[in-house]
Design a protein around this motif. Sequence first.
Motif, PDB file in Angstrom:
ATOM      1  N   ASP A 259       0.824  -1.213   0.000  1.00 51.57           N
ATOM      2  CA  ASP A 259       0.000   0.000   0.000  1.00 51.57           C
ATOM      3  C   ASP A 259       0.857   1.262   0.000  1.00 51.57           C
ATOM      4  O   ASP A 259       0.494   2.268  -0.637  1.00 51.57           O
ATOM      5  N   VAL A 262       2.051   1.672  -3.574  1.00 55.74           N
ATOM      6  CA  VAL A 262       0.935   2.084  -4.431  1.00 55.74           C
ATOM      7  C   VAL A 262       0.596   3.559  -4.195  1.00 55.74           C
ATOM      8  O   VAL A 262       0.330   4.309  -5.146  1.00 55.74           O
ATOM      9  N   LYS A 268      -2.800   1.499  -8.418  1.00 54.39           N
ATOM     10  CA  LYS A 268      -2.539   0.120  -8.010  1.00 54.39           C
ATOM     11  C   LYS A 268      -1.828  -0.633  -9.138  1.00 54.39           C
ATOM     12  O   LYS A 268      -2.190  -0.506 -10.310  1.00 54.39           O
TER      13      LYS A 268
END
Length: 284
Positions: A259, A262, A268
């Motif tokens: 995460d 990203v 993503k």
Amino acid sequence: MKSGLGLSLLLVFVCVMSISMVSAEQSLMVFAGAASKPPTEEAVKAFEKKTGVKVDVVFGGSGYVLSQMILSKKGDIYFPGSSDYMEVAKKKGVVYPETEKYVVYLVPAINVQKGNPKNIKTLKDLTRPGLKVAIANPEGVCVGAYAVEIIEKNFSAEEKAKFKKNLINYTESCEKTATAISLKAADAVIGWRVFHYWDPERIETIPLKKSEIVRVGYIPIAISKFTKNRGLAQRFIDFLLSEEGKAIYRKYNYFMTPDEAVAWIGEKKPVGGEYVVPKEWIKK
């Protein structure tokens, strides 16, 4: 007298052998890709101080150190720079797959000299005539494979030809890829975002466009099937994954979760995987 001397020599021999055995039991050998070199060196020192266990690390291109580990039939831990070579190690049956863990995550980027003297702003700028560009050898270095994957996805045949005209060298590891910028041997490399934090006085990172990034990389670790002390090898892995170990990698601005990677990219992306480098990029 003679029997006493013989007994003394025997006792000395036993003591030396015992010390050697203890020494072997209290040491580890790690074969590691250089994508994690600065924080891993620091983490090793912290582990040695905490446990008294000696850790020898062989750094280099992930494919090259894997070959060394296999040929020597030695090593307790394999710690490559991306998923690509861990997948190779698992297929070759030289690591215990169930021990694999992910330590940190990486995002590819363009790295240039501090101040960006060549005014490089985009991936396509690397095709400009007169630039000196380097990538890691994609045959044995993870970041080189990522570079080729990015070029193949984003460049036309004409742009790829122009890029190759600017390509001055294949480097042998992540460390040498970053050093090409630090020593001003290249104007730009396609490397990892974290290279900037290895040498912030001399390296600057230019982010790739989110559409240009193919995948997020991660640095895995697993116990080698050549280990003679699986418990101690697991102890080292557990240390890297502990809060103390993670803090060292955070200090060098590695992403600790997908995460985080990203969020930095802004979109993503697939995580990990394996890329087969086209034969045209493999030097004969």
